[in-house]
Design a protein around this motif. Structure first.
Motif, short mmCIF file in Angstrom:
data_model
loop_
_atom_site.label_atom_id
_atom_site.label_comp_id
_atom_site.label_asym_id
_atom_site.label_seq_id
_atom_site.Cartn_x
_atom_site.Cartn_y
_atom_site.Cartn_z
N MET A 156 64.17 48.04 -56.36
CA MET A 156 62.90 48.54 -56.84
C MET A 156 62.91 50.06 -56.75
SD MET A 156 60.19 45.89 -55.05
CE MET A 156 60.93 45.98 -53.42
N LYS A 157 62.22 50.68 -57.71
CA LYS A 157 62.10 52.13 -57.72
C LYS A 157 60.62 52.49 -57.70
CE LYS A 157 66.22 52.76 -60.53
NZ LYS A 157 66.71 53.14 -61.85
N LEU A 158 60.29 53.47 -56.88
CA LEU A 158 58.93 53.97 -56.81
C LEU A 158 58.89 55.35 -57.44
CD1 LEU A 158 56.02 53.43 -55.71
CD2 LEU A 158 56.71 54.74 -53.69
N LEU A 159 58.24 55.45 -58.59
CA LEU A 159 58.05 56.74 -59.24
C LEU A 159 56.86 57.38 -58.57
CD1 LEU A 159 59.77 55.08 -61.25
CD2 LEU A 159 58.56 56.22 -63.08
N ALA A 160 57.08 58.55 -57.97
CA ALA A 160 56.03 59.13 -57.15
C ALA A 160 56.26 60.62 -56.93
CB ALA A 160 55.98 58.42 -55.80
N SER A 161 55.18 61.28 -56.59
CA SER A 161 55.20 62.66 -56.15
C SER A 161 55.24 62.65 -54.62
CB SER A 161 53.95 63.38 -56.64
OG SER A 161 53.72 64.56 -55.91
N LEU A 162 55.96 63.57 -54.03
CA LEU A 162 56.05 63.63 -52.56
C LEU A 162 54.72 63.98 -51.92
CD1 LEU A 162 59.50 65.33 -51.91
CD2 LEU A 162 58.89 62.93 -51.66
N THR A 163 53.82 64.62 -52.67
CA THR A 163 52.53 64.97 -52.09
C THR A 163 51.44 63.95 -52.40
OG1 THR A 163 52.05 66.40 -53.98
CG2 THR A 163 53.01 67.45 -52.02
N SER A 164 51.75 62.93 -53.19
CA SER A 164 50.75 61.91 -53.52
C SER A 164 50.45 61.05 -52.30
CB SER A 164 51.25 61.01 -54.65
OG SER A 164 50.42 59.86 -54.75
N PRO A 165 49.21 61.06 -51.83
CA PRO A 165 48.87 60.21 -50.69
C PRO A 165 48.90 58.72 -51.05
CG PRO A 165 46.89 61.22 -51.56
CD PRO A 165 48.05 61.83 -52.31
N TYR A 166 48.63 58.41 -52.32
CA TYR A 166 48.69 57.01 -52.76
C TYR A 166 50.13 56.51 -52.68
CZ TYR A 166 44.25 58.43 -54.84
OH TYR A 166 42.99 58.93 -55.04
N ALA A 167 51.06 57.35 -53.11
CA ALA A 167 52.48 57.00 -53.03
C ALA A 167 52.93 56.94 -51.57
CB ALA A 167 53.32 58.00 -53.80
N ARG A 168 52.38 57.83 -50.76
CA ARG A 168 52.79 57.85 -49.35
C ARG A 168 52.50 56.52 -48.67
NH1 ARG A 168 50.68 61.25 -44.14
NH2 ARG A 168 52.44 60.67 -42.81
N PRO A 181 59.17 60.83 -70.03
CA PRO A 181 59.32 59.55 -70.73
C PRO A 181 59.46 58.36 -69.80
CG PRO A 181 61.18 61.03 -71.19
CD PRO A 181 60.19 61.80 -70.39
N ALA A 182 60.14 58.52 -68.67
CA ALA A 182 60.30 57.39 -67.74
C ALA A 182 58.95 56.98 -67.17
CB ALA A 182 61.27 57.73 -66.63
N LEU A 183 58.13 57.96 -66.83
CA LEU A 183 56.81 57.67 -66.29
C LEU A 183 55.94 56.99 -67.34
CD1 LEU A 183 54.58 57.76 -64.17
CD2 LEU A 183 54.10 60.12 -64.90
N LEU A 184 55.90 57.55 -68.55
CA LEU A 184 55.04 56.98 -69.59
C LEU A 184 55.50 55.59 -70.02
CD1 LEU A 184 54.31 60.13 -71.77
CD2 LEU A 184 52.91 59.10 -69.96
N ALA A 185 56.81 55.34 -69.93
CA ALA A 185 57.32 54.00 -70.25
C ALA A 185 56.88 52.99 -69.19
CB ALA A 185 58.84 54.01 -70.37
N ALA A 186 56.78 53.45 -67.94
CA ALA A 186 56.40 52.56 -66.84
C ALA A 186 54.89 52.44 -66.70
CB ALA A 186 57.01 53.06 -65.54
N ASN A 187 54.16 53.50 -67.03
CA ASN A 187 52.71 53.49 -66.90
C ASN A 187 52.11 54.32 -68.03
OD1 ASN A 187 50.02 53.61 -66.24
ND2 ASN A 187 50.32 54.36 -64.16
N PRO A 188 51.50 53.68 -69.01
CA PRO A 188 50.94 54.42 -70.13
C PRO A 188 49.84 55.40 -69.73
CG PRO A 188 50.21 52.13 -70.19
CD PRO A 188 51.25 52.24 -69.12
N LEU A 189 49.29 55.24 -68.52
CA LEU A 189 48.28 56.18 -68.04
C LEU A 189 48.90 57.49 -67.57
CD1 LEU A 189 46.08 53.67 -66.03
CD2 LEU A 189 45.55 54.71 -68.25
N GLY A 190 50.23 57.50 -67.37
CA GLY A 190 50.90 58.71 -66.90
C GLY A 190 50.57 59.07 -65.47
N LYS A 191 50.25 58.06 -64.67
CA LYS A 191 49.87 58.29 -63.27
C LYS A 191 50.93 57.72 -62.34
CE LYS A 191 45.39 57.50 -62.39
NZ LYS A 191 44.12 56.75 -62.37
N VAL A 192 51.08 58.38 -61.21
CA VAL A 192 51.92 57.86 -60.13
C VAL A 192 50.99 57.42 -59.02
CG1 VAL A 192 53.92 59.28 -60.70
CG2 VAL A 192 52.24 60.16 -59.07
N PRO A 193 51.44 56.49 -58.21
CA PRO A 193 52.75 55.86 -58.18
C PRO A 193 52.86 54.70 -59.16
CG PRO A 193 51.43 55.07 -56.36
CD PRO A 193 50.60 56.10 -57.07
#
Length: 193
Positions: free
Chosen positions: A1-13, A38-50
């Motif tokens: 599994m891969k988690l697309l995330a920002s290091l500062t995102s508390p939701y991802a944390r 493109p990888a983010l938009l392919a995984a989530n059309p909202l363009g949000k992480v995680p």
């Protein structure tokens, strides 16, 4: 599994903490949501992480949905009760902690637009204050996923809004102090930026 995330995102944390706590094989893929890659938009059309991308290429979006999925991958886990009043108490605690994050991120985006005062920012700050007071009374005897969510919300305030004094609530200060060295929290603390 891969988690697309920002290091500062508390939701991802909170998801990174869960993966660590549950010993799940999740690879972090640093993703800048504002770049609409493109990888983010392919995984989530909202363009949000995680976003959690499963081994079959499908994806799961929204941190609460991803958290439920990760918890379901670890039968017998003890971080969140699986049924009954304790289950709903835990999910409600998570939702209140996420509400603090929602309000803080809203404040951050507004500040980026030069809006730091007025009805909307004041409403967000009042919501944070009420939620902190509520969370101080929701801490369980044994720290689990709900308490981890609380600590992540408080530490996010330290990162982005150090003027918000969540430590004025002794129970929150005590919880954070008790969990600060927990390996999952220490390993996922965001860079100071």
């Amino acid at each position: 599994m891969k988690l697309l995330a920002s290091l500062t995102s508390p939701y991802a944390r909170k998801l990174r903490v869960l993966a660590h706590e549950l010993a799940l094989p999740v690879t972090l893929v640093e993703t800048a949501p504002m770049e609409d890659g493109p990888a983010l938009l392919a995984a989530n059309p909202l363009g949000k992480v995680p976003v959690l991308v499963l081994d079959d290429g499908s994806s799961i979006v929204d941190s609460r949905v991803i958290a439920a999925y990760l918890l379901a991958q670890a039968p017998g886990q003890t971080l969140l009760a699986t049924a009954g009043p304790a289950h709903w108490h835990g999910l409600t605690t998570e939702a209140i902690a996420d509400g603090i994050l929602d309000a803080a991120i809203n404040l951050r985006f507004n500040a980026g637009q030069g809006v730091t005062e007025g009805a909307w920012p004041d409403r967000q700050r009042r919501a944070i204050a009420r939620a902190l007071a509520a969370l101080a009374g929701r801490i369980g005897a044994e720290p689990g996923y709900p308490e981890i969510c609380i600590v992540i919300a408080c530490e996010y305030l330290d990162l982005r809004f150090p003027d918000i004094d969540w430590r004025a609530h002794g129970a929150l200060r005590g919880l954070q102090a008790a969990l600060t060295d927990r390996s999952s929290l220490a390993a996922t603390r965001p860079p100071q930026a």
